[in-house]
Design a protein around this motif. Structure first.
Motif, mmCIF file in Angstrom:
data_model
loop_
_atom_site.group_PDB
_atom_site.id
_atom_site.type_symbol
_atom_site.label_atom_id
_atom_site.label_comp_id
_atom_site.label_asym_id
_atom_site.label_seq_id
_atom_site.Cartn_x
_atom_site.Cartn_y
_atom_site.Cartn_z
ATOM 1 N N PRO A 68 0.837 -1.198 0.000
ATOM 2 C CA PRO A 68 0.000 0.000 0.000
ATOM 3 C C PRO A 68 0.877 1.254 0.000
ATOM 4 O O PRO A 68 1.725 1.401 0.883
ATOM 5 N N PRO A 69 0.715 2.133 -0.976
ATOM 6 C CA PRO A 69 1.616 3.283 -1.078
ATOM 7 C C PRO A 69 1.496 4.207 0.135
ATOM 8 O O PRO A 69 0.395 4.680 0.453
ATOM 9 N N PRO A 70 2.636 4.497 0.822
ATOM 10 C CA PRO A 70 2.606 5.390 1.986
ATOM 11 C C PRO A 70 2.766 6.855 1.598
ATOM 12 O O PRO A 70 3.015 7.689 2.456
ATOM 13 N N TYR A 71 2.664 7.148 0.318
ATOM 14 C CA TYR A 71 2.784 8.518 -0.181
ATOM 15 C C TYR A 71 1.455 8.926 -0.812
ATOM 16 O O TYR A 71 0.610 8.081 -1.114
ATOM 17 N N LEU A 75 -5.750 -0.114 0.031
ATOM 18 C CA LEU A 75 -4.932 1.072 0.288
ATOM 19 C C LEU A 75 -4.626 1.269 1.770
ATOM 20 O O LEU A 75 -3.883 2.183 2.129
ATOM 21 N N ARG A 76 -5.211 0.425 2.644
ATOM 22 C CA ARG A 76 -4.962 0.550 4.084
ATOM 23 C C ARG A 76 -3.509 0.213 4.386
ATOM 24 O O ARG A 76 -2.999 -0.830 3.985
ATOM 25 N N CYS A 77 -2.851 1.115 5.095
ATOM 26 C CA CYS A 77 -1.436 0.937 5.409
ATOM 27 C C CYS A 77 -1.274 0.172 6.711
ATOM 28 O O CYS A 77 -1.961 0.444 7.703
ATOM 29 N N ASP A 101 0.684 -6.461 5.926
ATOM 30 C CA ASP A 101 -0.753 -6.220 5.911
ATOM 31 C C ASP A 101 -1.231 -5.717 7.277
ATOM 32 O O ASP A 101 -0.782 -6.218 8.321
ATOM 33 N N PRO A 102 -2.132 -4.705 7.295
ATOM 34 C CA PRO A 102 -2.603 -4.171 8.579
ATOM 35 C C PRO A 102 -3.375 -5.183 9.425
ATOM 36 O O PRO A 102 -3.514 -5.003 10.641
ATOM 37 N N ASN A 103 -3.870 -6.248 8.805
ATOM 38 C CA ASN A 103 -4.604 -7.267 9.558
ATOM 39 C C ASN A 103 -3.681 -8.307 10.196
ATOM 40 O O ASN A 103 -4.148 -9.177 10.929
#
Length: 557
Positions: free
Chosen positions: A189-192, A251-253, A276-278
Motif C-alpha cells: 500500500p503506497p505510503p505517499y 490502500l490501508r497501510c 498487511d494491517p490485519n
C-alpha cells in the motif's frame, strides 16, 4: 636557687624529638608496608609535637598538659574499639563481602558473556548473509539485465526472511536527483500521496508505484533516504510520515520497515517492506533482520556495479576499435587541390572513435561542398549516424538544390530511421562556387561558421545555434549567401574545440580562435590550422579534455 622547673625545656625538647621520630618511623612503615597503623597514631604524634614546641617557645606549660590529654582522648576510642573487637566476626564480614564481590563479578561476567555471545552471533549471521549474497551475485555477472535480476532476487530474499507482504527497492539517480523504483513485488500500500487523477484501482495504483520516481524530500521515501537512517513504523496510522490514501481496503497501510542501501560514497538506494494491517506488526527482530540484509545487499551491489561498468567499458572499447578502423576510411585521405582555394584542417579525437566528421566534396565545376559534423555519442552508434549523413550529403550535393534543402533531406533521412540509436548531429554545410567566389551556408546544432574579412580585418560569426539534425522532420533550415574576396577566410569547427579547457578550467573560446586567425591571416589555410593546433595545445597544457576537437579552414586566393 635552681629547681626541677628550671630544666623543663629539656623534657619538652625530648618529647618533641620523640614525637618527630615516632612520626617518621610511622611514615616509613606506612610507605614500606611493613605494618598496618591507624591514622590515630599519626594524629597523636602530631598533637604531642605541636604541644611540645608551643610550650617551649611560649613557656606556657599548661598547653603541654592539654596536648597530652588531647592525645589520650584521641587514642582512647581507638583502644576501646580494639579491646572489644571480635576478629572472627570481622573475618566473616570480610569473607562475606568478598563472596558478594565475587558473585557480582560472576554476574557481570555472565552478562558480558551474554552480550559478547549476542554480538558474535550477530556477526556470524552478518557474515553468513554476506557470504550467501556474494556467492549468489556472481551468478548474475554473465547474464542480461544483471542488476535488475539481482534486485529481483534480493526482493524475494527480503520478503522471505522478514515475512513481509510487499517489498520495493529504490535506487538513486544522481543526475535527476530522484529515487526510482527498480524492483517491486507483493502487496505494498503506497505510503505517499497518490496523484489526484489516479483511479483507486489495484492495477492502476500498482502501475503508478512500479514506474514512480520520487524527489528526495516531501515524501516518506525521499525523507528517509536523505536522513540515511533505517526506520521501523509499527503503527502507520500514528506516524505522520505515512499518508493514508483512502478507505479502500487495498490502500490501508499496515506496518513498514525502511532500510537505506549505503556505500562508501553515501546512500545509493532504499529498501521498503510492508506488512498487511490485519497481520501482526513488524517487530524489532524483523527490523534488525531487514537492516542486516540491507547492509549485505549494499556490500554485494558494489562489485556488481563495478563489473557492469567494466563490461560496458570493455564493450565500448571493443566496438570503438572496430568502428575506428572504418571511421578513418570515411575521412578524406588527403585534401583535394582546388583552384583559387587553400584548405587546412585539424582533428583530435579524445577517444579511439570520435563523433567529429569532416568532408570535402568536389561535386561539380561550380560547387565544392565543405562539411563539418559533430555526431552525438561514441563508437558504433556515432559511426552508423556518420555513415548515414555522409551517404545522404554525398548524393544530395550533386543536385542543384540549395544548402538548406540538402540539410533538410539529410535530416528527414535521419528522422525516418526507426532504430533506437541516438541519431543527433550538429552539421555545417558550406557550398562554394569557385567561378563566382560565392558561398552558400546552412547550419544546424552547435557547429559555428566564421568569416575573416581581409578588407576590414574583421572576424565575425555567420551562423547561429539551432536545433540539431535528427530531432524532428519538421525542422526548417535557412541559407546564408555571402560574396567572398581574395584573402577572406571561412572557418568552421566543432564545439569541442571552442570549449577545450585549460588547467584552470577556462574554455578556449571564440576570442582565442579570433586572435590566431587574425594574427596569421596572411598565411595559407594549412599553416593557419597548424597555428590553431599549436595554440590550442599550449593553452590546454596537461588538462584533460572531454570532447573531440576539429577545425576546417578555407582561404580564398
Amino acid at each position: 636557687m635552681l629547681s626541677y622547673d628550671s630544666f623543663i625545656d629539656v623534657p619538652l625538647l625530648i618529647s618533641a624529638a620523640c614525637a618527630v621520630l615516632l612520626f617518621v618511623f610511622l611514615l616509613i612503615s606506612k610507605l614500606r608496608n611493613t605494618a598496618k597503623f591507624s591514622f590515630v597514631f599519626f594524629l597523636v604524634a602530631g598533637i604531642v609535637l605541636v604541644g611540645s614546641f608551643y610550650c617551649y617557645y611560649t613557656e606556657q606549660y599548661f598547653f603541654f598538659v592539654v596536648a597530652v590529654i588531647l592525645a589520650q582522648v584521641v587514642t582512647l576510642p581507638y583502644l576501646i574499639f580494639k579491646a572489644f573487637d571480635n576478629p572472627e566476626k570481622r573475618e566473616e564480614k570480610k569473607a562475606a563481602k568478598k563472596a558478594a564481590e565475587l558473585a557480582a563479578s560472576r554476574d557481570n561476567d555472565m552478562v558480558n558473556k551474554a552480550v559478547i555471545d549476542e554480538i558474535e552471533n550477530n556477526h556470524n549471521k552478518i557474515m553468513e548473509v554476506n557470504k550467501d549474497l556474494v556467492a549468489k551475485v556472481s551468478t548474475f555477472f554473465s547474464g542480461d539485465n544483471s542488476m535488475e535480476n539481482f534486485l529481483e532476487y534480493c526482493n524475494d530474499l527480503l520478503m522471505q526472511k522478514v515475512s513481509a507482504d510487499g517489498c520495493v527497492i529504490l535506487v538513486a539517480d544522481d543526475y535527476d536527483n530522484t529515487l526510482a523504483v527498480k524492483s517491486f513485488k507483493g502487496s505494498f500500500p503506497p505510503p505517499y500521496k497518490l496523484p489526484e487523477d489516479l483511479p483507486h484501482k489495484p492495477i492502476r495504483v500498482e502501475t503508478n508505484l512500479r514506474f514512480a520516481q520520487f524527489q528526495l524530500k516531501d515524501n516518506i521515501f525521499g525523507d528517509i533516504f536523505s536522513e540515511g537512517q533505517p526506520a521501523l513504523i509499527a503503527d502507520s496510522v500514528k506516524d505522520p510520515r505515512v499518508y493514508q490514501n483512502g478507505p479502500e481496503d487495498f490502500l490501508r497501510c499496515g506496518s513498514y520497515i525502511f532500510a537505506p542501501i549505503k556505500q562508501l560514497e553515501g546512500t545509493v538506494g532504499l529498501i521498503a517492506l510492508s506488512r498487511d494491517p490485519n497481520k501482526e506488526k513488524f517487530t524489532k527482530k524483523d527490523f534488525d533482520e531487514a537492516v542486516i540484509l540491507a547492509d549485505a545487499i549494499s556490500t554485494t551491489m558494489k562489485p556488481l556495479y563495478s563489473f557492469l561498468d567494466y563490461a560496458e567499458h570493455t564493450e565500448l572499447n571493443k566496438g570503438g576499435s572496430i568502428a575506428s578502423k572504418y571511421q578513418k576510411d570515411l575521412l578524406p585521405p588527403k585534401l583535394p587541390v582546388i583552384s583559387g582555394v587553400s584548405i587546412g584542417c585539424y582533428s583530435n579525437p579524445v577517444e579511439s572513435v570520435c563523433g567529429d566528421y569532416y568532408d570535402i566534396i568536389v561535386s561539380r565545376k561550380d560547387r565544392v561542398s565543405f562539411v563539418m559534423a559533430d555526431v552525438a555519442g561514441k563508437g558504433m552508434n556515432s559511426l552508423i549516424v556518420m555513415i548515414m549523413i555522409r551517404a545522404i550529403l554525398r548524393l544530395a550535393v550533386n543536385t542543384a538544390q540549395s544548402a538548406s534543402t540538402i540539410m533538410s533531406w539529410a535530416n528527414r533521412g535521419l528522422c525516418s530511421d526507426s532504430s533506437k540509436i541516438d541519431r543527433f548531429a550538429s552539421v555545417a554545410l558550406i557550398n562554394y562556387n569557385s567561378t563566382t567566389k560565392e558561398a552558400e551556408i546552412a547550419t544546424c546544432g552547435n557547429n559555428p561558421v566564421f568569416l575573416f574579412s581581409q578588407a576590414d580585418k574583421a572576424f565575425k560569426q555567420l551562423s547561429t545555434p539551432s536545433e540539431p539534425m535528427g530531432v524532428t522532420k519538421e525542422t526548417v533550415y535557412t541559407d546564408q549567401k555571402i560574396a567572398l574576396n581574395t584573402g577572406d577566410i571561412l572557418v568552421t569547427c566543432t564545439d569541442g574545440l571552442l570549449e577545450s579547457l585549460n588547467e584552470n578550467g577556462v574554455q578556449y573560446s571564440i576570442e582565442s580562435l579570433n586572435k590566431v586567425i587574425t594574427k596569421n591571416c596572411s598565411a595559407s589555410a594549412k599553416d593557419i590550422s597548424n597555428r590553431v593546433k599549436d595554440d590550442l595545445r599550449k593553452y590546454c597544457g596537461t588538462a584533460q579534455q572531454y570532447d573531440d576537437q576539429s577545425l576546417l579552414v578555407i582561404k580564398i586566393q
